[in-house]
Design an enzyme around this catalytic site. Structure first.
Site, PDB file in Angstrom:
ATOM      1  N   GLU A 171       0.292  64.503 -21.516  1.00  0.00           N
ATOM      2  CA  GLU A 171       0.055  63.888 -22.817  1.00  0.00           C
ATOM      3  C   GLU A 171      -0.633  62.534 -22.676  1.00  0.00           C
ATOM      4  O   GLU A 171      -1.580  62.227 -23.404  1.00  0.00           O
ATOM      5  CB  GLU A 171       1.386  63.743 -23.564  1.00  0.00           C
ATOM      6  CG  GLU A 171       1.327  62.927 -24.843  1.00  0.00           C
ATOM      7  CD  GLU A 171       0.476  63.550 -25.929  1.00  0.00           C
ATOM      8  OE1 GLU A 171       0.230  62.882 -26.948  1.00  0.00           O
ATOM      9  OE2 GLU A 171       0.027  64.712 -25.763  1.00  0.00           O
ATOM     10  N   HIS A 201      -4.261  62.760 -21.625  1.00  0.00           N
ATOM     11  CA  HIS A 201      -5.066  63.122 -22.799  1.00  0.00           C
ATOM     12  C   HIS A 201      -5.374  61.892 -23.649  1.00  0.00           C
ATOM     13  O   HIS A 201      -6.499  61.715 -24.124  1.00  0.00           O
ATOM     14  CB  HIS A 201      -4.311  64.163 -23.626  1.00  0.00           C
ATOM     15  CG  HIS A 201      -5.013  64.571 -24.882  1.00  0.00           C
ATOM     16  ND1 HIS A 201      -6.260  65.158 -24.892  1.00  0.00           N
ATOM     17  CD2 HIS A 201      -4.645  64.469 -26.191  1.00  0.00           C
ATOM     18  CE1 HIS A 201      -6.630  65.399 -26.129  1.00  0.00           C
ATOM     19  NE2 HIS A 201      -5.667  64.987 -26.937  1.00  0.00           N
ATOM     20  N   HIS A 253      -6.788  86.540 -38.511  1.00  0.00           N
ATOM     21  CA  HIS A 253      -7.734  86.040 -37.511  1.00  0.00           C
ATOM     22  C   HIS A 253      -8.468  87.195 -36.840  1.00  0.00           C
ATOM     23  O   HIS A 253      -9.681  87.126 -36.600  1.00  0.00           O
ATOM     24  CB  HIS A 253      -6.980  85.209 -36.481  1.00  0.00           C
ATOM     25  CG  HIS A 253      -7.833  84.652 -35.378  1.00  0.00           C
ATOM     26  ND1 HIS A 253      -8.868  83.777 -35.602  1.00  0.00           N
ATOM     27  CD2 HIS A 253      -7.803  84.849 -34.032  1.00  0.00           C
ATOM     28  CE1 HIS A 253      -9.441  83.453 -34.455  1.00  0.00           C
ATOM     29  NE2 HIS A 253      -8.816  84.097 -33.493  1.00  0.00           N
ATOM     30  N   HIS A 270     -10.589  80.442 -24.358  1.00  0.00           N
ATOM     31  CA  HIS A 270     -10.904  80.862 -25.728  1.00  0.00           C
ATOM     32  C   HIS A 270     -11.246  79.652 -26.588  1.00  0.00           C
ATOM     33  O   HIS A 270     -12.207  79.688 -27.384  1.00  0.00           O
ATOM     34  CB  HIS A 270      -9.712  81.620 -26.312  1.00  0.00           C
ATOM     35  CG  HIS A 270     -10.055  82.472 -27.491  1.00  0.00           C
ATOM     36  ND1 HIS A 270     -11.029  83.455 -27.471  1.00  0.00           N
ATOM     37  CD2 HIS A 270      -9.546  82.498 -28.760  1.00  0.00           C
ATOM     38  CE1 HIS A 270     -11.106  84.043 -28.644  1.00  0.00           C
ATOM     39  NE2 HIS A 270     -10.227  83.466 -29.452  1.00  0.00           N
TER      40      HIS A 270
END
Length: 402
Positions: free
Chosen positions: A112, A115, A298, A355
């Site tokens: 975290e 990031h 989706h 993805h």
């Protein structure tokens, strides 16, 4: 032990320093490679590098989300009021001991915070881009109006700077609102918009530097490009909603779902936007049928997007955007493969991150295609323009006699 406040700004100065240090390396690298080049070339190189690092940031953000590290540090902007997990060792150890597989562990805290360091570094680069663009425009304006018109519009990086600040706010809300699905999805979409803004600037900077003109596309192809951009944006939003609601494994078969072509689905509950993770707006637990509705929507929408991407790639092949057509076709196939892998292989981390990366790459290629093209004038319009040009070249006496 007192509860840790959600917002603790005490380490803010240290985090800003970490962002400056993170951006310093790329800035020095760009300067060394372009120190003999023009300011326009330097701006182009900085834009491209910032775009590349922002793409990496989006990928790392996906990794942070998919490894459940989003709450690795439960406060913002630091970690238990510290600039790094090193200073929060005792608090993290206590949380990990109480819940070994919970949201706070030493590994998740580092993911975290890394990031956040990278995000701050990208913000510093975008701030540098903005200042550089305005300085370059001011210098060009002093040199003359024609020089000013050849530089990139500094309002582009200014808008990007404002957007990255908004993106930082969504990042803070992601933590303080405990992975609220709507906020996390907006944070993902904000990253995609940031990529599109930087890509548009990269294309404009290259055109201004090299004097290239936008490729003329038939109006129907240009409309198809715009429609495909809109469909892709909707699909990314739906994909973000699947991921942030952990609905990927609601269907583990393809093309069927739960041994049915149309399984039980609760669309109303699934698409109630303003609610907590796994909860309904009234605080109850969300039904599995709602997760199925999220996943299946989706999946159904992906068929339309896949067809649009394939048609667009085919329409762009005979044009000047042939390289973009190849990228669009390849990325569409990769998205199909990674999306299928997520379903039938149980959501492996590599496929899931890939993805998201494929979606980000599609945003880049579609944005590139849009800003590198324009609508070709219709033949009738061309004839009218030619007629007016011919008439304007006639002598006054000829025009009077006519």
């Amino acid at each position: 032990m007192a509860a840790q406040p959600l917002y603790d700004l005490s380490p803010l100065a240290q985090l800003l320093l970490a962002g400056i240090l993170a951006a310093l390396g790329p800035l020095v690298w760009v300067w060394l490679r372009n120190r003999q080049s023009s300011s326009a070339r330097w701006l182009q190189a900085l834009t491209l590098l910032t775009l590349f690092l922002t793409f990496d940031l989006v990928l790392f953000g996906a990794f942070t989300r998919l490894t459940d590290s989003g709450l690795g540090c439960p406060d913002w902007p630091g970690c238990y009021g510290n600039a790094s997990p090193v200073g929060a060792t005792a608090a993290i150890t206590a949380a990990q001991t109480a819940m070994p597989t919970g949201p706070v562990t030493h590994g998740k805290a580092w993911v975290e915070m890394i990031h956040r360091y990278l995000a701050t570094g990208v913000g510093v680069l975008i701030l540098t881009l903005t200042v550089t663009a305005w300085v370059q425009r001011r210098r060009a304006a002093r040199a003359g109006a024609s020089a000013a018109s050849s530089t990139i519009n500094p309002w582009w990086p200014t808008l990007t700077l404002l957007w990255v600040c908004l993106q930082g706010a969504f990042g803070a809300l992601t933590v303080t609102m405990k992975l609220f699905p709507a906020i996390v999805t907006l944070h993902l979409l904000g990253g995609m918009v940031l990529l599109a803004l930087l890509c548009a600037q990269a294309v404009r900077a290259t055109q201004a530097l090299e004097g290239g003109a936008a490729a003329a596309l038939p109006i129907s192809t240009r409309l198809l490009l715009g429609l495909t951009c809109a469909l892709t944006a909707c699909q990314i939003a739906l994909g973000g909603w699947v991921s942030t609601n952990y609905a990927v494994l609601a269907c583990t078969q393809f093309p069927m779902c739960q041994n049915s072509w149309w399984p039980a689905m609760n669309f109303h509950q699934g698409f109630q936007i303003w609610r907590g993770l796994g909860l309904t707006p009234d605080g109850g637990h969300i039904d599995f049928s709602a997760l199925t509705a999220i996943h299946f929507t989706h999946r159904l929408f992906s068929y339309a997007v896949f067809l649009a991407l394939g048609l667009l790639a085919w329409r762009l092949r005979p044009t000047a955007l042939r390289p973009q057509a190849r990228w669009i076709a390849a990325l569409a196939l990769c998205q199909f493969a990674t999306g299928l892998s997520n379903v039938v292989l149980g959501w492996p981390l590599v496929a899931a991150v890939s993805h998201t990366g494929g979606a980000a790459a599609l945003v880049l290629v579609l944005t590139w295609s849009w800003f590198a093209s324009r609508s070709a004038p219709r033949p009738a319009a061309d004839a009218a323009v030619n007629h007016l040009a011919t008439a304007s070249q006639r002598s006054p006496s000829t025009r009077l006699s006519a």
